[in-house]
Design an enzyme around this catalytic site. Structure first.
Site, PDB file in Angstrom:
ATOM      1  N   ARG A 228      -1.721  35.768 -30.497  1.00 32.11           N
ATOM      2  CA  ARG A 228      -1.402  35.568 -31.907  1.00 32.11           C
ATOM      3  C   ARG A 228      -0.117  36.326 -32.227  1.00 32.11           C
ATOM      4  O   ARG A 228       0.133  37.416 -31.686  1.00 32.11           O
ATOM      5  CB  ARG A 228      -2.531  36.102 -32.798  1.00 32.11           C
ATOM      6  CG  ARG A 228      -3.798  35.256 -32.800  1.00 32.11           C
ATOM      7  CD  ARG A 228      -3.590  33.906 -33.481  1.00 32.11           C
ATOM      8  NE  ARG A 228      -4.807  33.109 -33.568  1.00 32.11           N
ATOM      9  CZ  ARG A 228      -5.144  32.150 -32.706  1.00 32.11           C
ATOM     10  NH1 ARG A 228      -4.367  31.851 -31.670  1.00 32.11           N
ATOM     11  NH2 ARG A 228      -6.265  31.471 -32.887  1.00 32.11           N
ATOM     12  N   HIS A 276       3.365  27.101 -30.159  1.00 30.34           N
ATOM     13  CA  HIS A 276       1.900  27.283 -30.117  1.00 30.34           C
ATOM     14  C   HIS A 276       1.246  26.133 -29.333  1.00 30.34           C
ATOM     15  O   HIS A 276       0.424  25.387 -29.868  1.00 30.34           O
ATOM     16  CB  HIS A 276       1.312  27.362 -31.542  1.00 30.34           C
ATOM     17  CG  HIS A 276      -0.056  27.983 -31.568  1.00 30.34           C
ATOM     18  ND1 HIS A 276      -0.476  28.841 -32.554  1.00 30.34           N
ATOM     19  CD2 HIS A 276      -1.113  27.873 -30.716  1.00 30.34           C
ATOM     20  CE1 HIS A 276      -1.723  29.214 -32.320  1.00 30.34           C
ATOM     21  NE2 HIS A 276      -2.139  28.633 -31.200  1.00 30.34           N
TER      22      HIS A 276
HETATM   23  P1  NDP Z   1     -12.393  36.275 -25.493  1.00 31.77           P
HETATM   24  O1  NDP Z   1     -13.092  36.685 -26.737  1.00 31.77           O
HETATM   25  O2  NDP Z   1     -13.146  35.536 -24.453  1.00 31.77           O
HETATM   26  O3  NDP Z   1     -11.769  37.552 -24.776  1.00 31.77           O
HETATM   27  C1  NDP Z   1     -11.197  38.610 -25.465  1.00 31.77           C
HETATM   28  C2  NDP Z   1     -10.814  39.711 -24.484  1.00 31.77           C
HETATM   29  O4  NDP Z   1     -10.063  40.709 -25.184  1.00 31.77           O
HETATM   30  C3  NDP Z   1     -12.024  40.422 -23.871  1.00 31.77           C
HETATM   31  O5  NDP Z   1     -11.766  40.754 -22.528  1.00 31.77           O
HETATM   32  C4  NDP Z   1     -12.115  41.697 -24.703  1.00 31.77           C
HETATM   33  O6  NDP Z   1     -12.683  42.815 -24.028  1.00 31.77           O
HETATM   34  C5  NDP Z   1     -10.648  41.985 -24.954  1.00 31.77           C
HETATM   35  N1  NDP Z   1     -10.482  42.845 -26.132  1.00 31.77           N
HETATM   36  C6  NDP Z   1     -10.794  42.568 -27.426  1.00 31.77           C
HETATM   37  N2  NDP Z   1     -10.500  43.633 -28.201  1.00 31.77           N
HETATM   38  C7  NDP Z   1     -10.000  44.584 -27.389  1.00 31.77           C
HETATM   39  C8  NDP Z   1      -9.553  45.917 -27.586  1.00 31.77           C
HETATM   40  N3  NDP Z   1      -9.539  46.483 -28.809  1.00 31.77           N
HETATM   41  N4  NDP Z   1      -9.141  46.620 -26.515  1.00 31.77           N
HETATM   42  C9  NDP Z   1      -9.156  46.056 -25.262  1.00 31.77           C
HETATM   43  N5  NDP Z   1      -9.573  44.816 -25.002  1.00 31.77           N
HETATM   44  C10 NDP Z   1     -10.006  44.074 -26.056  1.00 31.77           C
HETATM   45  O7  NDP Z   1     -11.111  35.430 -25.956  1.00 31.77           O
HETATM   46  P2  NDP Z   1     -10.397  34.207 -25.219  1.00 31.77           P
HETATM   47  O8  NDP Z   1     -10.000  34.660 -23.864  1.00 31.77           O
HETATM   48  O9  NDP Z   1     -11.196  32.959 -25.341  1.00 31.77           O
HETATM   49  O10 NDP Z   1      -9.121  34.013 -26.171  1.00 31.77           O
HETATM   50  C11 NDP Z   1      -8.210  35.073 -26.429  1.00 31.77           C
HETATM   51  C12 NDP Z   1      -7.289  34.692 -27.575  1.00 31.77           C
HETATM   52  O11 NDP Z   1      -6.337  33.723 -27.153  1.00 31.77           O
HETATM   53  C13 NDP Z   1      -7.950  34.009 -28.771  1.00 31.77           C
HETATM   54  O12 NDP Z   1      -8.583  34.962 -29.610  1.00 31.77           O
HETATM   55  C14 NDP Z   1      -6.790  33.312 -29.443  1.00 31.77           C
HETATM   56  O13 NDP Z   1      -6.204  34.163 -30.411  1.00 31.77           O
HETATM   57  C15 NDP Z   1      -5.791  33.105 -28.313  1.00 31.77           C
HETATM   58  N6  NDP Z   1      -5.585  31.668 -28.027  1.00 31.77           N
HETATM   59  C16 NDP Z   1      -4.306  31.161 -28.083  1.00 31.77           C
HETATM   60  C17 NDP Z   1      -4.080  29.834 -27.794  1.00 31.77           C
HETATM   61  C18 NDP Z   1      -2.702  29.271 -27.795  1.00 31.77           C
HETATM   62  O14 NDP Z   1      -2.533  28.058 -27.699  1.00 31.77           O
HETATM   63  N7  NDP Z   1      -1.674  30.086 -27.861  1.00 31.77           N
HETATM   64  C19 NDP Z   1      -5.181  28.917 -27.439  1.00 31.77           C
HETATM   65  C20 NDP Z   1      -6.468  29.567 -27.377  1.00 31.77           C
HETATM   66  C21 NDP Z   1      -6.640  30.891 -27.670  1.00 31.77           C
HETATM   67  P3  NDP Z   1     -14.226  42.813 -23.538  1.00 31.77           P
HETATM   68  O15 NDP Z   1     -14.231  41.906 -22.311  1.00 31.77           O
HETATM   69  O16 NDP Z   1     -14.481  44.220 -23.199  1.00 31.77           O
HETATM   70  O17 NDP Z   1     -15.027  42.262 -24.700  1.00 31.77           O
HETATM   71  C1  OXD Z   2      -7.072  28.746 -30.519  1.00 28.02           C
HETATM   72  C2  OXD Z   2      -5.684  28.319 -30.649  1.00 28.02           C
HETATM   73  O1  OXD Z   2      -7.421  29.849 -30.935  1.00 28.02           O
HETATM   74  O2  OXD Z   2      -5.402  27.117 -30.429  1.00 28.02           O
HETATM   75  O3  OXD Z   2      -7.873  27.955 -29.977  1.00 28.02           O
HETATM   76  O4  OXD Z   2      -4.807  29.148 -30.924  1.00 28.02           O
END
Ligand code: NDP
Ligand code: OXD
Length: 313
Positions: A228, A276
């Site tokens: 993001r 994006h």
């Molecule tokens: P998940 O919820 O599966 O994974 C999040 C990861 O971040 C976990 O490993 C979590 O740790 C870690 N995390 C969260 N908070 C912290 C913190 N404070 N300190 C350290 N680690 C942290 O998310 P996804 O992998 O499915 O997606 C990630 C993001 O990608 C989405 O939230 C979205 O914003 C973005 N996205 C962007 C897209 C694009 O087209 N650009 C498309 C899809 C998603 P833990 O394993 O310990 O819980």
């Molecule tokens: C998502 C994205 O969060 O597309 O799925 O950014």
């Protein structure tokens, strides 16, 4: 006779005239409606950045809200019906797209393809000294559904890979050196020549890519943000690119989207931009996943992807 389930669809970005029939086809026997004010109560809501009025209008029958994306940051800024689980997309075809995008950006930086393309366009036939993969460790911030898939793809290209998560996890079996928590962030940054952000946007992770953290990357590092826009302090990133501490950045997401025409990112020579698009929501995969989860919930079974609103992801 049991009443047919009603599913209410509402998205500010996507076309209800294609999503509603797709959901209807995957959920025969249910009634799928495009939400509008005054719509009847539904058992399930399928949404992407809906208006507050849609959430406020949901009645007592609502059993779950499905988000047609992985990130729930926008939804969590709204007032959600209390006690109703929020379920995000769990890969649904996005992880492999993210792996493709990040690998191309890492390889582009590692192999200096931007400079090679500039040379060739200018008629210069010039070979560059091969770089050592061992000097090009990639650090993945966020080792969730997408981050772990990306890390595995990078490891398959034999890059050293570091992964940072909130809780301690053993990524040894997938060839990734795990770091966790704020305490291990400095060591993770110092060990990563390319930084990939795949964190959810939460109060803890907002502005995490700032002058203080980015300065801890080795000189000549590259930053890739596919999570993001609000993870990055834009001015800090550009200052570190201008000073030469950072060699480049690949940015897919922005604080304001579409990126405003006056934003300096458009003209910065060391920044590569995409709109994006690193991992798109694939309608067929997403609809199939949501339909399977509704069926599981109706059987009383647990489903993956339930958001912990207090944690923010
Ligand atoms: P998940 O919820 O599966 O994974 C999040 C990861 O971040 C976990 O490993 C979590 O740790 C870690 N995390 C969260 N908070 C912290 C913190 N404070 N300190 C350290 N680690 C942290 O998310 P996804 O992998 O499915 O997606 C990630 C993001 O990608 C989405 O939230 C979205 O914003 C973005 N996205 C962007 C897209 C694009 O087209 N650009 C498309 C899809 C998603 P833990 O394993 O310990 O819980
Ligand atoms: C998502 C994205 O969060 O597309 O799925 O950014």
């Amino acid at each position: 006779m049991t009443q047919a389930l009603r599913i209410s669809y509402c998205s500010c970005d996507d076309d209800a005239s294609v999503w509603v029939p797709a959901l209807q086809a995957a959920l025969p026997g249910s009634e799928v409606l495009a939400w509008q004010p005054g719509a009847p109560d539904a058992e399930y809501a399928v949404v992407w950045k809906p208006p507050q009025a849609m959430l406020d209008a949901q009645g007592p029958n609502l059993k779950a809200i499905f988000n047609t994306g992985a990130g729930v940051d926008a939804l969590l800024t709204l007032r959600l019906p209390s006690g109703v689980p929020l379920i995000r997309l769990d890969d649904a075809g996005m992880a492999v797209q993210m792996a493709e995008y990040v690998c191309q950006a890492v390889i582009r930086a590692f192999r200096e393809f931007d400079a090679i393309e500039r040379d060739m366009r200018a008629g210069r036939w010039r070979l560059r000294k091969p770089r050592q993969r061992a000097d090009f460790a990639v650090g993945v911030l966020g080792m969730g559904v997408l981050g772990e898939r990306v890390a595995r793809a990078l490891a398959a290209f034999e890059f050293p890979v570091n992964g940072w998560s909130r809780a301690p996890r053993d990524f040894g079996p997938v060839g990734v050196h795990g770091f966790h928590g704020a305490g291990q962030l400095p060591a993770f940054l110092a060990a990563s020549r390319v930084l990939v952000c795949l964190l959810p946007l939460t109060p803890e992770t907002e502005n995490i890519l700032n002058a203080q953290t980015l300065r801890q990357l080795p000189v000549g590092s590259h930053v890739i943000n596919v999570a993001r826009g609000a993870h990055v302090v834009d001015e800090d990133l550009m200052a570190l690119l201008d000073s030469g501490h950072l060699a480049g950045a690949t940015l897919d997401v922005f604080r304001v989207e579409p990126l405003p025409p006056e934003h300096a990112f458009w003209r910065h020579p060391a920044i590569t931009l995409t709109p994006h698009t690193s991992a798109r929501t694939l309608r067929a995969d997403s609809v199939a996943q949501i339909a399977d989860k509704i069926a599981a919930l109706e059987r009383g079974e647990p489903v993956a992807g339930v958001v912990d609103a207090a944690r923010g992801y």
